[in-house]
Write an enzyme that holds these catalytic residues in place. Structure first.
Site, PDB file in Angstrom:
ATOM      1  N   GLU A  49      -5.171  -8.107  -0.323  1.00 16.21           N
ATOM      2  CA  GLU A  49      -6.034  -8.032   0.473  1.00 16.21           C
ATOM      3  C   GLU A  49      -7.667  -7.905   0.190  1.00 16.21           C
ATOM      4  OE1 GLU A  49      -4.897  -4.930   3.097  1.00 16.21           O
ATOM      5  OE2 GLU A  49      -2.629  -5.902   2.988  1.00 16.21           O
ATOM      6  N   GLU A 104       0.712  -1.426   0.039  1.00 15.07           N
ATOM      7  CA  GLU A 104      -0.261  -0.719  -0.131  1.00 15.07           C
ATOM      8  C   GLU A 104       0.649   1.100  -0.163  1.00 15.07           C
ATOM      9  OE1 GLU A 104      -2.877  -0.470   3.105  1.00 15.07           O
ATOM     10  OE2 GLU A 104      -3.570  -1.830   2.314  1.00 15.07           O
TER      11      GLU A 104
END
Length: 519
Positions: free
Chosen positions: A308, A194
């Protein structure tokens, strides 16, 4: 992760609701119920239906893989789903001890914990999905810049890319020497986590991440071209067109695309619109978006991995701990099928410390298994949905899936989606709201003498939270209470019954999930 970025992101009463009867024995449908007619042809050609939702799971940071409870939870989820890969943060974090410096400033590598972590996974039948993170403090351009997770990983770019590349080179060479290239080539190597959120301190974010990606991908391929590498591992399904343009323009290798999304990500963050996208639909809306972006890119066949996903990126006990997850998962599977190669549910276990040491077994953790090895309703949802076949049969319904196994067994998933009872970090006790949903199922071309086997997940089936509520939700259950909760969390035994000319009727309460095998 999941990263939570700043500024964003009783049984007796339900008895009739869970009655399953057949043919003329079926009781009158309550006036407020929602009736759904399901027609399935067991002989239809169908389409391929690989189990993309259960091939990989996320977990707490790397060093937790050394714990006994982590490995027991790993075995339980593996047995229920047959999953093959696990992804975690922090293989380069200080607590794994890979990098050190001597008094002269020279870097040295210690693979002791790395080996124990990966050996342990492989011994339990799981391969690593290697997230290359975070920055060893010894290599960081600013060792003081730490993420606010409890274990405080360093999120900065390297001070010297020559040192980062040397570490990546040594890491890859060591893995191949220990496990062999045939094994390592079956793994995935994902660059960082991320970078569009607070996990990456480079500025500007995208340009500095691309520099990290370029150095890492080229170094891995220099060790062996069979190593699979990809990214950008972004939150909120971001950056994929920019990433694919970048790797084309710079001729940097990319073997897969990875990104993330959660059910309560906002439309503004994911789509740059002001829509109000329901939790039930957000994940697959994002999957569809990225699927189309790849199809329109110079690399239309590049595998898409959502490394995810979950119904929430926050700790919401009425969401991830409860039976809500059954219909949510089933609907997610229905909507995402055919658009993604692999999705990695975050996470398989609440052996997990991003917010600190667990203080209550049901605090809204992301795992399928709560602390003390108590299986959550979500675990049972995965175990039930694992029974689905590998061929999807035609069916027009937003509350059902029809599949067929190679042996001809027809497997149905039927659900009654209802919103969470509460949507905050404090648990709200109450029953799911909504009408009973009545399924009138008609399956043609079943073999003679076909039988139905029915599994249920609802308020009084496979739901440890109901007993936990009765106990007063203790922060630290006694050993006796833990044993009781483990028993209450087990998937209920299925019911077995005959059919009448391929017909059966099933009542499903709000937030209920039913899986039916017909053979």
């Amino acid at each position: 992760m999941p990263a939570i970025p700043p500024l964003r992101r009783t049984a007796s009463k339900l008895g009739l609701a869970m009655l399953l009867t057949l043919g003329a024995a079926h009781a009158a449908t309550p006036p407020e119920s929602d009736t759904v007619a399901i027609k399935v042809d067991a002989s239809a050609k169908g389409t391929a239906f690989p189990h993309f939702w259960e091939q990989m799971f996320g977990s707490g940071r790397a060093v937790l893989a050394l714990r006994d409870d982590y490995r027991k939870d790993l075995d339980a989820v593996h047995q229920a789903t047959g999953f093959g890969y696990v992804r975690f943060h922090g293989i380069f974090d200080r607590d794994v001890g890979l990098v050190s410096r001597d008094k002269d400033g020279h870097s040295h590598y210690n693979f002791s914990y790395v080996d124990q972590i990966y050996d342990g996974l492989l011994e339990h039948g799981i391969k690593p999905f290697v997230e290359l993170s975070f920055m060893p403090p010894e290599l960081s351009s600013d060792p003081s810049q730490q993420h606010d997770f409890w274990y405080h990983p360093n999120v900065m770019p390297p001070k010297d890319y020559a040192e980062w590349n040397a570490m990546i080179h040594a890491f890859a060479e060591h893995l191949i020497a220990r496990y062999g290239i045939d094994e390592v080539a079956s793994w995935y190597f994902e660059v960082w986590n991320e970078p569009n959120l607070t996990f990456w301190g480079g500025r500007p974010e995208q340009a500095t991440y691309f520099k990290l990606y370029d150095n890492t991908a080229r170094t891995l391929k220099a060790v062996n071209s069979r190593i699979r590498v990809g990214g950008p591992s972004t939150a909120q399904a971001a950056w994929v067109p920019d990433f694919l343009k970048h790797v084309r323009d710079t001729k940097v290798p990319a073997d897969f695309v990875s990104t993330h999304v959660y059910g309560d990500d906002t439309a503004q963050n994911v789509f740059k619109t002001e829509e109000n996208i329901p939790r039930a639909d957000m994940v697959c809306r994002a999957v569809d978006k990225v699927h189309k972006e790849i199809a329109a890119s110079p690399y239309p066949k590049l595998p898409l991995i959502f490394s995810e996903y979950n119904a929430s990126y926050a700790n919401l006990p009425n969401v991830t701990d409860t039976i809500f997850m059954g219909p949510w998962m089933a609907n997610t599977i229905r909507e995402c099928a055919g658009k993604v190669e692999t999705m990695s549910y975050w996470s398989f276990s609440d052996v997990f410390e991003e917010q600190g040491v667990v203080r209550n077994p049901f605090y809204g953790g992301f795992g399928l298994i709560a602390a003390d090895r108590i299986q959550k309703p979500a675990f049972n949802a995965f175990a039930m949905l694992h029974r689905l076949g590998d061929t999807r049969l035609p069916l027009s319904s937003s509350s059902a899936l029809a599949t067929r196994r190679d042996d001809g067994t027809v497997v149905l998933a039927l659900w009654n989606y209802a919103p969470p009872v509460g949507d905050a970090d404090q648990y709200t006790k109450g029953e799911p709201q909504g009408a009973l949903k009545h399924f009138d199922v008609d399956v043609s071309h079943l073999g003679a003498g076909a039988k139905a086997t029915v599994w249920r997940l609802d308020e009084s089936h496979g739901n440890a939270v109901a007993l936990f509520d009765q106990m007063g939700r203790p922060d630290f259950p006694s050993r006796e209470q833990i044993a009781q909760l483990r028993a209450a969390g087990k998937l209920s035994e299925p019911a077995s019954m005959g059919l009448e000319n391929g017909r059966l009727r099933v009542d499903v309460p709000p937030q209920g999930l039913v899986v039916v095998e017909l053979k």
